[in-house]
Motif scaffolding. Structure first.
Motif, PDB file in Angstrom:
ATOM      1  N   ASP A  90       8.137  -6.704   6.784  1.00 60.54           N
ATOM      2  CA  ASP A  90       8.164  -5.828   7.967  1.00 60.54           C
ATOM      3  C   ASP A  90       9.778  -5.191   8.297  1.00 60.54           C
ATOM      4  OD1 ASP A  90       5.916  -6.432   8.686  1.00 60.54           O
ATOM      5  OD2 ASP A  90       6.247  -8.393   9.827  1.00 60.54           O
ATOM      6  N   CYS A 119       2.102  -6.348   5.911  1.00 63.38           N
ATOM      7  CA  CYS A 119       2.835  -5.943   7.037  1.00 63.38           C
ATOM      8  C   CYS A 119       2.344  -6.146   8.322  1.00 63.38           C
ATOM      9  CB  CYS A 119       2.788  -4.386   6.779  1.00 63.38           C
ATOM     10  SG  CYS A 119       3.947  -3.546   5.381  1.00 63.38           S
ATOM     11  N   TYR A 121       3.840  -4.657  11.158  1.00 61.53           N
ATOM     12  CA  TYR A 121       4.286  -3.492  11.759  1.00 61.53           C
ATOM     13  C   TYR A 121       3.549  -2.428  11.315  1.00 61.53           C
ATOM     14  CZ  TYR A 121       8.603  -5.886  13.920  1.00 61.53           C
ATOM     15  OH  TYR A 121       9.249  -6.668  14.449  1.00 61.53           O
TER      16      TYR A 121
END
Length: 347
Positions: A90, A119, A121
């Motif tokens: 991230d 991930c 994000y």
């Protein structure tokens, strides 16, 4: 500069306010090893292992399992790279994937690599196509992104080539292997990428290319996850047609890189060249005036892994202690299109 009836544009000075450096490098190679004799016996070919070793330079290659796709291979190399750097996914600003074909035409394979890395994000993730040279294109992009404010850029290169290659066409049957390598770029207070230069020469567009796809086939096969359509997808003409151009391009790229970096060839400690095949690697080193012991070769055990070749060479150099702080590394690539170029990196 005009060479071989083709004009190389003059290199232009780059202006960076923020610099980049390599934080970590890692590789992933499938466990399955396929030798030249394995291919000969499985396809009842009349070729000999000794001839293949001499003409192409490959002894064996790694081949992914049938259930694996490009993003599997790329994500493993990328995760290893992140682990080495002790950095959480991230924290990434961008993820760039370079591959031969990828999991799918769309969405981009980088999106699936992002998912497999875990991930949370919505980090921008995208593919860079371009075959062999796409790794250097991605590195060049990464340095520019960091110059404009990004902090960490992850590049995952390679994937699965062998599955889409004919096992009876002698120009390609023994040449390609599967594998991936990843490089993490981060901000630096001082310059490390000292020079870059890229070109594309459309004169040799047809020498190494994929087949043209018919729209009705794309829907019939590919959207159903059937990759059988793409067997024998990559074709290679006689590369010796362009032998003189390989030499001229290598010399031109070298000269422009040295000019931009204010270095001499004697200042270069290591030269890493994409091994399209062993003869092209040898021709390139000879044109550059570089002895083989100043370079690294992996084609004998991994084959041509397309965009993974240069990062695999980097990983080999780092992991075996060939790279030390202060060294100047020249990286050079010849790719499809013809698209090529190079960079100089100071460790």
């Amino acid at each position: 500069m005009r060479q071989d009836n083709f004009i190389f544009p003059k290199n232009k000075k780059k202006y960076f306010r923020k610099f980049s450096k390599i934080k970590s490098v890692a590789a992933y190679l499938p466990e399955k090893v396929v030798t030249n004799d394995d291919i000969i016996n499985a396809n009842k070919l009349t070729m000999k292992d000794s001839v293949i070793r001499k003409s192409i330079g490959t002894y064996q290659r790694r081949v992914a399992d049938d259930h694996e796709v490009d993003s599997d291979i790329l994500a493993r190399a990328a995760q290893s790279c992140m682990t080495k750097a002790n950095l959480h996914v991230d924290k990434l600003s961008k993820i760039i994937a370079t591959k031969f074909f990828g999991d799918n035409l769309l969405p981009m394979t980088a999106s699936m690599v992002q998912r497999k890395l875990g991930c949370s994000y919505a980090t921008q993730s995208f593919d860079v196509d371009g075959g062999v040279t796409s790794f250097l294109h991605a590195i060049d992009l990464g340095t520019r992104y960091i110059n404009s404010g990004d902090e960490y850029v992850l590049i995952a290169s390679g994937g699965i080539c062998n599955r889409l290659i004919s096992k009876t066409d002698p120009r390609v049957a023994f040449l390609f292997g599967d594998g991936a390598a990843s490089v993490l770029l981060e901000f630096s207070d001082e310059p490390h990428f000292l020079a870059s230069y890229f070109y594309t020469n459309h004169t040799y567009y047809e020498i190494a290319a994929t087949q043209k796809l018919k729209p009705e086939y794309t829907k019939k096969y590919f959207e159903k996850g059937d990759f059988s359509l793409f067997y024998d997808f990559y074709h290679m003409d006689n590369w010796k047609i362009a032998e003189e151009f390989y030499k001229i391009a290598a010399i031109t790229v070298r000269d422009y890189l040295l000019e931009e970096s204010n270095l001499k060839m004697s200042d270069i400690d290591l030269v890493l060249v994409t091994e399209n095949n062993k003869p092209i690697w040898e021709i390139t080193l000879d044109a550059l005036g570089v002895e083989k012991d100043k370079s690294i070769s992996l084609i004998h055990k991994y084959g041509n892994t397309m965009s993974a070749m240069l990062p695999l060479l980097l990983n080999e150099a780092y992991s075996t202690g060939r790279i030390e702080t202060g060294m100047n590394i020249l990286m050079l690539s010849h790719g499809e299109g013809f698209s090529g170029g190079g960079m100089i990196y100071r460790v």
